[in-house]
Design an enzyme around this catalytic site. Sequence first.
Site, PDB file in Angstrom:
ATOM      1  CG  ASP A 537      -1.882   1.092   1.329  1.00 41.66           C
ATOM      2  OD1 ASP A 537      -1.657   2.117   0.659  1.00 41.66           O
ATOM      3  OD2 ASP A 537      -2.876   0.944   2.065  1.00 41.66           O
ATOM      4  CG  HIS A 538       3.192   4.116  -3.098  1.00 42.23           C
ATOM      5  ND1 HIS A 538       4.120   4.575  -2.188  1.00 42.23           N
ATOM      6  CD2 HIS A 538       3.742   4.310  -4.313  1.00 42.23           C
ATOM      7  CE1 HIS A 538       5.174   5.053  -2.821  1.00 42.23           C
ATOM      8  NE2 HIS A 538       4.973   4.896  -4.111  1.00 42.23           N
TER       9      HIS A 538
END
Length: 565
Positions: A537-538
């Site tokens: 999850d950036h």
Amino acid sequence: MSKLTVTVPDIGGAENVEIIEINVAVGDSVNADQDLLVLETDKATMEIPCPQAGKILALLVKVGDKVSEGSAILELESSDSADTEQNKAEPAAAAHEPAQTAPVAEINAGAADASATDSSAADSVESLIDLVVPDLGGASEVTVIELCAQPGDNLNADDSLIVLETDKASMDIPAPVSGTLKELLINIGDKVKEGQVYGRLLTQAQQGSAATAQQTSAQQAAVQAASNKAVENAPATTAAAVSAVPVAAVSETTSSAEKTDIHNVYAGPSSRRLARQLGVDLTKVKGTGDRSRITKDDIRDYVKALVKQAESGVAAVTSGSGIPAVPAVDFAQFGEIELQPMSKIKKVTAANMSRNWLNVPHVTQFDEADITDLDAFRASMKAEAERQGVKLTPLPFLIKAAASALTLEPSFNVSLHHDGEHMVQKHYVHIGIACDTPNGLMVPVLRDADKKGIYQIAREASELIEKARNGKLKPNEMQGGCFTISSLGAMGGTGFTPIVNAPEVAIMGVSKAQIKPQWNGKEFVPRNMLPLAVSYDHRAINGADCGRFFTTLVALLSDVRRLIL
Ligand code: COA
């Protein structure tokens, strides 16, 4: 209070008209003018409103019954004290009597007078223009099936005024200019012809008789121009019976072709009104009535289904985050098919995957771990492990290595807090194991993997996998994961991009190890290389974090002695 029998009012001479919808039930409190039921001839639908407020004591008819003027519909306990005279319902359209004469354009003297005393209206007067049935594309007579506006309604140009229907098509006739609907000269069920004046619209015109006359005739010209323009814009595929009509609204009402225009749907006025009140797009509602007509119940069912979907999160499967839904396809047209019910797990997985895919900005990075030594060690330990009742596959080593990497790179052992202001740093290490089961994908969670040895991890992982495959997992055995491992190593493949199992922020996809030539500085040597992919999850993890995590993980897998450090 008194009891009265509500009967069918004047319905334009139609006999034995079918009741297609009953919108009230015994015990309902109703208001004056509230729709009681909908009647339908072979061409038109009409609503029967309640003549006065009260409570429904008995329904004397049911859907499918045929009624004529004077037929008793229901018994009402009136709450209106002055209820003695009017005990008959009048159809919504019945109030509009045709006018005797209809000049093409006339100055509204009352409004002009008012303008003399009202300085705010000094620059304009009202003018009355005729509403004319436009070119019907060759159809000689068409039936009025819906009145979309009532006298007194303020309309914008292009607002729907009436809906006409031939035996094949329906068409929406819009207001040519903005104004107030003064009168409608037609009723539902009437037949109209091209050029017929069907109503009058009160519009604003410039003051001054010459100017007003010009303005009025200009507006009248606009009426015709709007009709003609609409005719030109009508789709080339319109039904033969009505080849060109306003606002591209022609559709074959009996066609199963996909509905794309609100006016193309087959629905009565009350259904359309309900849809407008609820903000429902009628093109999305499946009609269950005769000839696929959309009933009020269809609209209610549609709304109920949407609410249910939203509550269960399944909405994301079809149209998450406002993304247009994938259109329904009739696969049977391409060949033989069979519908198989989805298991509950598959449905939940579908909802979760869509939710995670839509909510999590994913990045996937790839690397390879040299597991030549790990594999040699594993092979050397296999017999001993089996004596202890443990099957030593690569999985326990992967779990242990991931747990150690999470401890060494804590930026991976987090979740985003729902307040949007914090990160949750976890001081425990629970690893999820994506598990292919006959019922679908399940992810049991092995707790405190960082504190356990390889044998214990292997034993617990086997137990969890077996429980998953037998449908014996308890809810708490599928909760609390920090990081998931999805191994397709036994199945094959060189790489894949797994979807993050939110609220976790990262997942590792493991593919099949292969012997590959590796340069050792002097020569190429055969090494057993394990392809790994980490999706993250950036919002929580940056590429540099993942680079460090991967370096740590690959080092641990390449030299398992590090796992005991
Ligand atoms: N490379 C080469 N061989 C591998 C391997 C890899 N990466 N991973 C496992 N193998 C081998 C094992 O060593 C074993 O062979 P062996 O008996 O000769 O030692 C064989 O494949 C079978 O392993 P398996 O019994 O499947 O155990 P596992 O511990 O590797 O996997 C699960 C267990 C639960 C992970 C696996 O069975 C599974 O269900 N994977 C599916 C995951 C999934 O569906 N993910 C979703 C993808 S989106």
